[in-house]
Motif scaffolding. Structure first.
Motif, PDB file in Angstrom:
ATOM      1  N   ASN A  90       0.832  -1.126  -0.038  1.00  0.00           N
ATOM      2  CA  ASN A  90       0.045   0.010  -0.071  1.00  0.00           C
ATOM      3  C   ASN A  90       1.071   1.339   0.209  1.00  0.00           C
ATOM      4  O   ASN A  90       0.874   1.986   0.981  1.00  0.00           O
ATOM      5  CB  ASN A  90      -0.892  -0.011   1.316  1.00  0.00           C
ATOM      6  CG  ASN A  90      -1.939   0.916   1.201  1.00  0.00           C
ATOM      7  OD1 ASN A  90      -2.345   1.649   0.222  1.00  0.00           O
ATOM      8  ND2 ASN A  90      -2.537   1.266   2.367  1.00  0.00           N
ATOM      9  N   ASN A 112      -9.960   7.533  -3.729  1.00  0.00           N
ATOM     10  CA  ASN A 112      -9.081   6.755  -4.493  1.00  0.00           C
ATOM     11  C   ASN A 112      -9.727   5.552  -5.023  1.00  0.00           C
ATOM     12  O   ASN A 112      -9.191   5.054  -6.348  1.00  0.00           O
ATOM     13  CB  ASN A 112      -8.034   6.794  -3.826  1.00  0.00           C
ATOM     14  CG  ASN A 112      -7.099   7.923  -3.499  1.00  0.00           C
ATOM     15  OD1 ASN A 112      -7.228   9.217  -3.973  1.00  0.00           O
ATOM     16  ND2 ASN A 112      -6.066   7.931  -2.759  1.00  0.00           N
ATOM     17  N   LYS A 113     -10.267   4.759  -4.049  1.00  0.00           N
ATOM     18  CA  LYS A 113     -10.632   3.310  -4.604  1.00  0.00           C
ATOM     19  C   LYS A 113     -11.896   3.733  -5.859  1.00  0.00           C
ATOM     20  O   LYS A 113     -11.901   2.810  -6.425  1.00  0.00           O
ATOM     21  CB  LYS A 113     -11.276   2.573  -3.578  1.00  0.00           C
ATOM     22  CG  LYS A 113     -10.108   1.924  -2.553  1.00  0.00           C
ATOM     23  CD  LYS A 113      -9.486   0.844  -3.789  1.00  0.00           C
ATOM     24  CE  LYS A 113      -8.647  -0.053  -3.103  1.00  0.00           C
ATOM     25  NZ  LYS A 113      -7.915  -0.848  -4.092  1.00  0.00           N
ATOM     26  N   TRP A 114     -12.795   4.632  -5.408  1.00  0.00           N
ATOM     27  CA  TRP A 114     -13.813   4.795  -6.601  1.00  0.00           C
ATOM     28  C   TRP A 114     -13.010   5.239  -7.799  1.00  0.00           C
ATOM     29  O   TRP A 114     -13.720   4.931  -8.909  1.00  0.00           O
ATOM     30  CB  TRP A 114     -14.637   5.862  -5.750  1.00  0.00           C
ATOM     31  CG  TRP A 114     -15.862   6.215  -6.807  1.00  0.00           C
ATOM     32  CD1 TRP A 114     -16.874   4.926  -7.182  1.00  0.00           C
ATOM     33  CD2 TRP A 114     -16.541   7.211  -7.044  1.00  0.00           C
ATOM     34  NE1 TRP A 114     -17.668   5.890  -7.865  1.00  0.00           N
ATOM     35  CE2 TRP A 114     -17.682   7.230  -7.726  1.00  0.00           C
ATOM     36  CE3 TRP A 114     -16.112   8.644  -6.622  1.00  0.00           C
ATOM     37  CZ2 TRP A 114     -18.569   8.187  -8.333  1.00  0.00           C
ATOM     38  CZ3 TRP A 114     -17.113   9.702  -6.987  1.00  0.00           C
ATOM     39  CH2 TRP A 114     -18.281   9.401  -7.902  1.00  0.00           C
ATOM     40  N   GLU A 154     -10.303   4.814  -8.778  1.00  0.00           N
ATOM     41  CA  GLU A 154      -9.658   3.309  -9.432  1.00  0.00           C
ATOM     42  C   GLU A 154     -10.646   2.452 -10.176  1.00  0.00           C
ATOM     43  O   GLU A 154     -10.617   2.027 -11.301  1.00  0.00           O
ATOM     44  CB  GLU A 154      -8.791   2.507  -8.530  1.00  0.00           C
ATOM     45  CG  GLU A 154      -8.265   1.450  -8.960  1.00  0.00           C
ATOM     46  CD  GLU A 154      -7.754   0.522  -7.567  1.00  0.00           C
ATOM     47  OE1 GLU A 154      -7.823  -0.771  -7.764  1.00  0.00           O
ATOM     48  OE2 GLU A 154      -6.955   1.030  -6.997  1.00  0.00           O
ATOM     49  N   ALA A 155     -11.828   2.169  -9.395  1.00  0.00           N
ATOM     50  CA  ALA A 155     -12.985   1.359  -9.833  1.00  0.00           C
ATOM     51  C   ALA A 155     -13.683   2.076 -11.124  1.00  0.00           C
ATOM     52  O   ALA A 155     -14.051   1.241 -11.942  1.00  0.00           O
ATOM     53  CB  ALA A 155     -13.860   1.111  -8.894  1.00  0.00           C
TER      54      ALA A 155
END
Length: 182
Positions: free
Chosen positions: A25, A91-93, A95-96
């Motif tokens: 990470n 950040n995850k959104w 990326e998704a």
């Protein structure tokens, strides 16, 4: 918010990829200010109730991403999506969603959203405090044009979407160019 009003000066807590951190990470904290995002640029800022939610993920965010080149042709330097979510979620959104053009701004504490008068309770959906849906054209930190969904209130029974759509902003930019040329 009204055209001609400067955005509030806020510091956003972001997480950025840094390979020197190492491990699985490799991210570090980086503070970003309103000036870091908006100074010296003409940008689109749009805000929505939450990452990973249906309207936001299906229509609004993808619409801005899909039209990024057209926005650039109209003199837009950056497109920012803001939500009252922390940097990990944003950040995850991003990326998704496979974002290439739109950049996300985490307003985790809701400070920026509160200071521009768009912080609303969404307890009826189990969300807590979130942003009302809006979009703006911001020029060097000053609001040029403001597009707010109707019905701003706490615990609204619906999630209006239309006024803050990418199509509305494209129409505004085209009209503004015609007015300038006349």
């Amino acid at each position: 918010m009204k055209p001609g009003v400067a955005l509030p000066e806020v510091t956003f807590r972001t997480r950025v990829r840094d390979e020197s951190v190492g491990g699985t990470n490799p991210f570090r904290w980086q503070d970003m200010t309103t000036a870091d995002y908006f100074k010296g640029k003409r940008v689109i800022l749009f805000s929505l109730p939450g990452a990973f939610t249906p309207t936001c993920s299906t229509y609004q965010l993808p619409g801005f991403e899909k039209n990024a080149q057209t926005f650039a042709e109209h003199g837009i330097d950056e497109i920012y999506c803001m939500s009252v979510n922390d940097s990990f979620v944003m950040n995850k959104w991003a990326e998704a969603q496979g974002l290439q053009a739109v950049k996300v701004i985490p307003d985790g504490s809701g400070e920026f959203t509160r200071r521009i008068g768009m912080l609303v309770a969404k307890d009826n959906l189990g969300f807590g405090m979130r942003s009302w849906r809006y979009a703006a054209v911001v020029n060097d930190g000053v609001i040029e044009a403001w597009f707010e969904e109707p019905g701003l209130c706490d615990n609204h029974g619906e999630d209006p979407y239309g006024v803050s759509s990418p199509e509305t902003l494209l129409d505004y930019l085209a009209q503004a160019e015609k007015t300038e040329a006349a």
